[in-house]
Design a protein around this motif. Sequence first.
Motif, PDB file in Angstrom:
ATOM      1  N   PRO A 151       0.827  -1.208   0.000  1.00  0.00           N
ATOM      2  CA  PRO A 151       0.000   0.000   0.000  1.00  0.00           C
ATOM      3  C   PRO A 151       0.862   1.260   0.000  1.00  0.00           C
ATOM      4  CG  PRO A 151       0.095  -0.918   2.205  1.00  0.00           C
ATOM      5  CD  PRO A 151       0.825  -1.884   1.303  1.00  0.00           C
ATOM      6  N   ALA A 152       0.253   2.380  -0.280  1.00  0.00           N
ATOM      7  CA  ALA A 152       0.933   3.672  -0.240  1.00  0.00           C
ATOM      8  C   ALA A 152       1.455   3.935   1.165  1.00  0.00           C
ATOM      9  CB  ALA A 152      -0.027   4.776  -0.668  1.00  0.00           C
ATOM     10  N   THR A 153       2.626   4.533   1.242  1.00  0.00           N
ATOM     11  CA  THR A 153       3.258   4.834   2.524  1.00  0.00           C
ATOM     12  C   THR A 153       3.705   6.290   2.627  1.00  0.00           C
ATOM     13  OG1 THR A 153       5.368   4.091   1.611  1.00  0.00           O
ATOM     14  CG2 THR A 153       4.101   2.482   2.906  1.00  0.00           C
ATOM     15  N   LEU A 154       3.758   6.980   1.504  1.00  0.00           N
ATOM     16  CA  LEU A 154       4.189   8.377   1.460  1.00  0.00           C
ATOM     17  C   LEU A 154       2.984   9.205   1.025  1.00  0.00           C
ATOM     18  CD1 LEU A 154       6.572  10.372   1.738  1.00  0.00           C
ATOM     19  CD2 LEU A 154       7.026   9.993  -0.700  1.00  0.00           C
ATOM     20  N   GLY A 155       2.088   9.485   1.943  1.00  0.00           N
ATOM     21  CA  GLY A 155       0.829  10.107   1.581  1.00  0.00           C
ATOM     22  C   GLY A 155       0.079   9.152   0.673  1.00  0.00           C
ATOM     23  N   ALA A 156      -0.320   9.636  -0.501  1.00  0.00           N
ATOM     24  CA  ALA A 156      -1.021   8.793  -1.465  1.00  0.00           C
ATOM     25  C   ALA A 156      -0.059   8.033  -2.379  1.00  0.00           C
ATOM     26  CB  ALA A 156      -1.963   9.647  -2.309  1.00  0.00           C
ATOM     27  N   GLY A 157       1.226   8.212  -2.181  1.00  0.00           N
ATOM     28  CA  GLY A 157       2.220   7.586  -3.051  1.00  0.00           C
ATOM     29  C   GLY A 157       3.042   6.521  -2.346  1.00  0.00           C
ATOM     30  N   LYS A 158       3.950   5.948  -3.100  1.00  0.00           N
ATOM     31  CA  LYS A 158       4.854   4.922  -2.594  1.00  0.00           C
ATOM     32  C   LYS A 158       6.283   5.428  -2.705  1.00  0.00           C
ATOM     33  CE  LYS A 158       1.774   1.163  -3.918  1.00  0.00           C
ATOM     34  NZ  LYS A 158       1.666  -0.146  -4.589  1.00  0.00           N
ATOM     35  N   LEU A 159       7.139   4.941  -1.804  1.00  0.00           N
ATOM     36  CA  LEU A 159       8.535   5.354  -1.768  1.00  0.00           C
ATOM     37  C   LEU A 159       9.434   4.128  -1.861  1.00  0.00           C
ATOM     38  CD1 LEU A 159      10.780   7.465  -1.348  1.00  0.00           C
ATOM     39  CD2 LEU A 159      10.422   7.186   1.129  1.00  0.00           C
ATOM     40  N   ILE A 160      10.259   4.103  -2.903  1.00  0.00           N
ATOM     41  CA  ILE A 160      11.268   3.069  -3.072  1.00  0.00           C
ATOM     42  C   ILE A 160      12.609   3.702  -2.731  1.00  0.00           C
ATOM     43  CG2 ILE A 160      12.401   1.475  -4.667  1.00  0.00           C
ATOM     44  CD1 ILE A 160       9.885   1.780  -6.476  1.00  0.00           C
ATOM     45  N   CYS A 161      13.374   3.048  -1.864  1.00  0.00           N
ATOM     46  CA  CYS A 161      14.702   3.526  -1.489  1.00  0.00           C
ATOM     47  C   CYS A 161      15.730   2.466  -1.846  1.00  0.00           C
ATOM     48  CB  CYS A 161      14.756   3.825   0.006  1.00  0.00           C
ATOM     49  SG  CYS A 161      13.634   5.156   0.495  1.00  0.00           S
ATOM     50  N   ILE A 162      16.725   2.855  -2.646  1.00  0.00           N
ATOM     51  CA  ILE A 162      17.800   1.951  -3.041  1.00  0.00           C
ATOM     52  C   ILE A 162      19.095   2.476  -2.439  1.00  0.00           C
ATOM     53  CG2 ILE A 162      19.100   0.956  -4.955  1.00  0.00           C
ATOM     54  CD1 ILE A 162      16.617   1.332  -6.716  1.00  0.00           C
ATOM     55  N   ASP A 163      19.691   1.677  -1.564  1.00  0.00           N
ATOM     56  CA  ASP A 163      20.887   2.089  -0.838  1.00  0.00           C
ATOM     57  C   ASP A 163      21.962   1.016  -0.965  1.00  0.00           C
ATOM     58  OD1 ASP A 163      22.602   3.464   0.912  1.00  0.00           O
ATOM     59  OD2 ASP A 163      21.011   3.861   2.368  1.00  0.00           O
ATOM     60  N   GLY A 164      23.174   1.373  -0.688  1.00  0.00           N
ATOM     61  CA  GLY A 164      24.311   0.468  -0.736  1.00  0.00           C
ATOM     62  C   GLY A 164      25.572   1.266  -0.963  1.00  0.00           C
TER      63      GLY A 164
END
Length: 182
Positions: free
Chosen positions: A19-32
């Motif tokens: 489900p959406a987690t950033l208000g009405a949107g989704k957030l993908i975080c790519i780290d390394g």
Amino acid sequence: MTAPSLAAAQVAEHVNSRPATLGAGKLICIDGPSGSGKTTLADRLVRLVPATVVHTDQLCPGWDGLPAVPAILSTLLTPLAEGRTGRFREWDWIRDRLAETVEVDPAPVLLIEGLGAGARSIAGWTTTLVWVDAEVGQRRTRAFERDGDYFRDQWAGWAAAEDAYFSAEQVRERADLSFRTG
């Protein structure tokens, strides 16, 4: 399908199932760590999941600035979570100073790629956290090929800052998905 394309498909499947987690949107975080293949994965992923992309090297304030990235990301994401435009000051790596303000409008998917993207301070807004890694010699070669001598003189200090960040933030351990590039 290439390894980055397969990884991108797995990330797309994961984020699409959440489900959406950033208000009405989704957030993908790519780290390394540097040179691990984060940008390559992000480039493949946006072909499958159209997203607004922010690279943390746009907002990291210089070679000693990695510790500031989590707070800058929180400042960017707070208004987005409320459905408003977020902002950050872009870093000019050549002039070693802040540059123009970048506005980021709310979007169905925001992808933050780069060191600092997995910060705990933004975990509550993160839909999918991805860890990307590679063998240190390979990472160093990629980074030097990408950034040339500009990065060569900074490698040791930057690697120490990465290690401190990853130890404190436990990004690898908290990641929803992990990939090792070859």
